[in-house]
Every structure is written in structure tokens, then in C-alpha cells.
Scaffold this motif. Structure first.
Motif, mmCIF file in Angstrom:
data_model
loop_
_atom_site.group_PDB
_atom_site.id
_atom_site.type_symbol
_atom_site.label_atom_id
_atom_site.label_comp_id
_atom_site.label_asym_id
_atom_site.label_seq_id
_atom_site.Cartn_x
_atom_site.Cartn_y
_atom_site.Cartn_z
ATOM 1 N N ILE A 22 0.848 -1.209 0.000
ATOM 2 C CA ILE A 22 0.000 0.000 0.000
ATOM 3 C C ILE A 22 0.876 1.249 0.000
ATOM 4 O O ILE A 22 0.603 2.222 -0.716
ATOM 5 N N ASN A 23 1.940 1.252 0.772
ATOM 6 C CA ASN A 23 2.852 2.389 0.813
ATOM 7 C C ASN A 23 3.486 2.617 -0.563
ATOM 8 O O ASN A 23 3.590 3.759 -1.032
ATOM 9 N N SER A 24 3.893 1.568 -1.235
ATOM 10 C CA SER A 24 4.474 1.698 -2.584
ATOM 11 C C SER A 24 3.443 2.231 -3.571
ATOM 12 O O SER A 24 3.758 3.063 -4.426
ATOM 13 N N LEU A 25 2.205 1.747 -3.457
ATOM 14 C CA LEU A 25 1.131 2.211 -4.342
ATOM 15 C C LEU A 25 0.864 3.702 -4.141
ATOM 16 O O LEU A 25 0.745 4.464 -5.113
ATOM 17 N N ILE A 26 0.814 4.136 -2.886
ATOM 18 C CA ILE A 26 0.577 5.555 -2.595
ATOM 19 C C ILE A 26 1.744 6.402 -3.098
ATOM 20 O O ILE A 26 1.535 7.471 -3.685
ATOM 21 N N ASN A 27 2.967 5.927 -2.892
ATOM 22 C CA ASN A 27 4.133 6.667 -3.412
ATOM 23 C C ASN A 27 4.107 6.747 -4.937
ATOM 24 O O ASN A 27 4.479 7.763 -5.524
#
Length: 115
Positions: A22-27
Motif C-alpha cells: 500500500i505504501n508503494s502504491l501511494i508513493n
């Protein structure tokens, strides 16, 4: 493994993996939005877009001109032919008037009959 914490370890690993995803997707979304904002506010993009649109307009105008080229050429040729016909008719009329005068001077009838 004997203490029975394997299930807790797998559960914590899955939660950590999901959080990282999720963090990678948001970034990734942040980077895309940042790039889009830069792209929209960059002057060279608008210059390139303007050049592209002018090129498309010129191509469209050329296509329209080519589409009407044949009728324009035909009508121009028709007008030229009509002008030439009018010129030749005027010359023929002048020759006939001169011939009428000549016949009249020779003692013939005033109106020469051509047929």
C-alpha cells in the motif's frame, strides 16, 4: 515453531507485506500526480502542444484544399474556355461586320447571307 507462534509470524509477515505494498502504491500515485503537475505547468509542454495543433490545422487545411482542387480546377478551366469562346465570337463578329462592309462597297446587298 514448538511454541505455536508460527501462525502469528505468518500473520505479521502478511500484514507487513500488505502495508509495504500500500505504501508503494501511494508513493507511485504521488509520483504520478507530481509528474502530471510538472507536465501541465511546464511551458515547453504547452509550446509543443501548440506546435502540434498548428501542424494539425495546416494538415487539415491542406486536405480540404486538395479535396476542392479538382472542382476549382474544373471551374477555372470552364471559365477560361468561356472567355476564349467569347473572344473568338467577338473576333468572328468583327470579321463578319468587315465582310458586310466590303460586300456593300462592291455593290452587293447590305446584308450578306451566310449559311
Amino acid at each position: 515453531f514448538k511454541s505455536g507462534q508460527v501462525l502469528d509470524l505468518v500473520s505479521a509477515s502478511l500484514k507487513l507485506g500488505f502495508a509495504v505494498a500500500i505504501n508503494s502504491l501511494i508513493n507511485g500515485f504521488r509520483a504520478a500526480v507530481s509528474f502530471l503537475c510538472y507536465f501541465i505547468t511546464d511551458g515547453s509542454m504547452w509550446k509543443g502542444l501548440g506546435t502540434l495543433l498548428l501542424g494539425l490545422a495546416a494538415s487539415f487545411g491542406l486536405a480540404i484544399l486538395n479535396a476542392f482542387e479538382m472542382p476549382i480546377t474544373y471551374s477555372t478551366g470552364t471559365l477560361d474556355a468561356q472567355r476564349e469562346n467569347n473572344r473568338l465570337t467577338g473576333q468572328t463578329n468583327d470579321l463578319l461586320k468587315d465582310l458586310n462592309k466590303t460586300v456593300g462597297k462592291l455593290g452587293g446587298t447590305k446584308q450578306a447571307a451566310f449559311g
